[in-house]
Design a protein around this motif. Sequence first.
Motif, PDB file in Angstrom:
ATOM      1  N   PRO A  17      93.466 117.370 105.891  1.00  0.00           N
ATOM      2  CA  PRO A  17      94.075 116.039 105.734  1.00  0.00           C
ATOM      3  C   PRO A  17      93.222 114.880 106.268  1.00  0.00           C
ATOM      4  N   VAL A  18      92.237 115.146 107.134  1.00  0.00           N
ATOM      5  CA  VAL A  18      91.473 114.052 107.738  1.00  0.00           C
ATOM      6  C   VAL A  18      89.985 114.068 107.390  1.00  0.00           C
ATOM      7  N   ARG A  19      89.546 114.980 106.552  1.00  0.00           N
ATOM      8  CA  ARG A  19      88.121 115.050 106.203  1.00  0.00           C
ATOM      9  C   ARG A  19      87.972 115.215 104.691  1.00  0.00           C
ATOM     10  N   PHE A  20      86.923 114.501 104.148  1.00  0.00           N
ATOM     11  CA  PHE A  20      86.701 114.608 102.705  1.00  0.00           C
ATOM     12  C   PHE A  20      85.254 114.310 102.345  1.00  0.00           C
ATOM     13  N   LEU A  21      84.862 114.723 101.144  1.00  0.00           N
ATOM     14  CA  LEU A  21      83.570 114.371 100.548  1.00  0.00           C
ATOM     15  C   LEU A  21      83.812 113.201  99.620  1.00  0.00           C
ATOM     16  N   ALA A  97      86.029 124.435  98.214  1.00  0.00           N
ATOM     17  CA  ALA A  97      86.733 125.507  97.498  1.00  0.00           C
ATOM     18  C   ALA A  97      88.190 125.600  97.930  1.00  0.00           C
ATOM     19  N   SER A  98      88.468 125.205  99.188  1.00  0.00           N
ATOM     20  CA  SER A  98      89.870 125.196  99.596  1.00  0.00           C
ATOM     21  C   SER A  98      90.117 123.976 100.479  1.00  0.00           C
ATOM     22  N   CYS A  99      91.374 123.572 100.525  1.00  0.00           N
ATOM     23  CA  CYS A  99      91.760 122.424 101.349  1.00  0.00           C
ATOM     24  C   CYS A  99      92.882 122.895 102.277  1.00  0.00           C
ATOM     25  N   ALA A 100      92.632 122.771 103.590  1.00  0.00           N
ATOM     26  CA  ALA A 100      93.637 123.214 104.562  1.00  0.00           C
ATOM     27  C   ALA A 100      94.765 122.196 104.626  1.00  0.00           C
ATOM     28  N   ASP A 101      95.996 122.636 104.836  1.00  0.00           N
ATOM     29  CA  ASP A 101      97.064 121.634 104.913  1.00  0.00           C
ATOM     30  C   ASP A 101      97.239 121.079 106.333  1.00  0.00           C
ATOM     31  N   ARG A 102      96.498 121.653 107.297  1.00  0.00           N
ATOM     32  CA  ARG A 102      96.488 121.085 108.653  1.00  0.00           C
ATOM     33  C   ARG A 102      95.049 120.848 109.078  1.00  0.00           C
ATOM     34  N   LYS A 103      94.842 119.917 110.017  1.00  0.00           N
ATOM     35  CA  LYS A 103      93.493 119.595 110.475  1.00  0.00           C
ATOM     36  C   LYS A 103      92.779 120.859 110.964  1.00  0.00           C
ATOM     37  N   LEU A 104      91.556 121.046 110.476  1.00  0.00           N
ATOM     38  CA  LEU A 104      90.775 122.213 110.896  1.00  0.00           C
ATOM     39  C   LEU A 104      90.225 121.961 112.301  1.00  0.00           C
ATOM     40  N   THR A 112      79.142 126.104 107.296  1.00  0.00           N
ATOM     41  CA  THR A 112      78.941 125.880 105.859  1.00  0.00           C
ATOM     42  C   THR A 112      80.278 125.649 105.181  1.00  0.00           C
ATOM     43  N   ILE A 113      80.217 124.841 104.113  1.00  0.00           N
ATOM     44  CA  ILE A 113      81.428 124.571 103.323  1.00  0.00           C
ATOM     45  C   ILE A 113      81.182 125.135 101.941  1.00  0.00           C
ATOM     46  N   LYS A 114      82.056 125.958 101.459  1.00  0.00           N
ATOM     47  CA  LYS A 114      81.903 126.480 100.101  1.00  0.00           C
ATOM     48  C   LYS A 114      82.454 125.434  99.122  1.00  0.00           C
TER      49      LYS A 114
END
Length: 207
Positions: A17-21, A97-104, A112-114
């Motif tokens: 929810p708080v990080r994006f490309l 590839a996936s988006c967590a519904d809570r802050k990681l 690494t981010i897939k």
Amino acid sequence: MGRYVITAGPTREHLDPVRFLTNPSTGKMGFAVARAAAERGHDVALIAGPVALKTPKGVRRIDVTSARDMLAAVEDAIGDGDCVFVATAAVADWRPASCADRKLKKGLMSDTIKLVRNPDILKGVKCRHKIGFAAETNDVMSEAARKCREKGLAMIVANDVTEKGAGFGTDTNRVTFLKADGSVERLPLMSKLAVARRIVRFAEGLA
Ligand code: CTP
């Protein structure tokens, strides 16, 4: 009067929810095209990524976040395909590839981010006339010609984003129109609104 569907701005591809490309697109070019088309009395749907701009008068605006949201909104707006689609958005080509519904939590994150590929909106949608943009740093004309062909466009608007006064965030742009018939029109440095008006005039001339 015609029907115009326009994309503008960046997309955001969330990791949580708080990080994006994303990318530095401000949406100015697309909002200028929407304004220019509305001024000419056309029916305009503007599909906007996250930007800080006022909606031009007479324009129907749909706000979206990700490339996949943008594609769904574009398909909905295009409907039967009897319209002009102008793609100015700087769509993120990949998403996590996936988006967590809570802050990681960083302690639990890997280094690494897939990523997976996003859909190419302009290439995939079916509509009567398509106009695209090619923002390049090198081989501007050959890259623009390839995109015009591969995406089935009536015209591509090419610009070299390394030039002064062109590209992300500026109020001006220096562009070249490359049309499907192979003709090339180099425009001088002008305001994005003036470029937008030229694009709308070109679209009005399409059969
Ligand atoms: N575009 C789109 N959807 C995407 C990528 C691009 O609709 N997923 C549109 C843009 O709005 C623009 C045109 O396609 O009108 C060209 O975008 P650009 O990013 O320059 O091209 P790409 O196809 O991503 O090519 P490359 O990465 O090879 O430069």
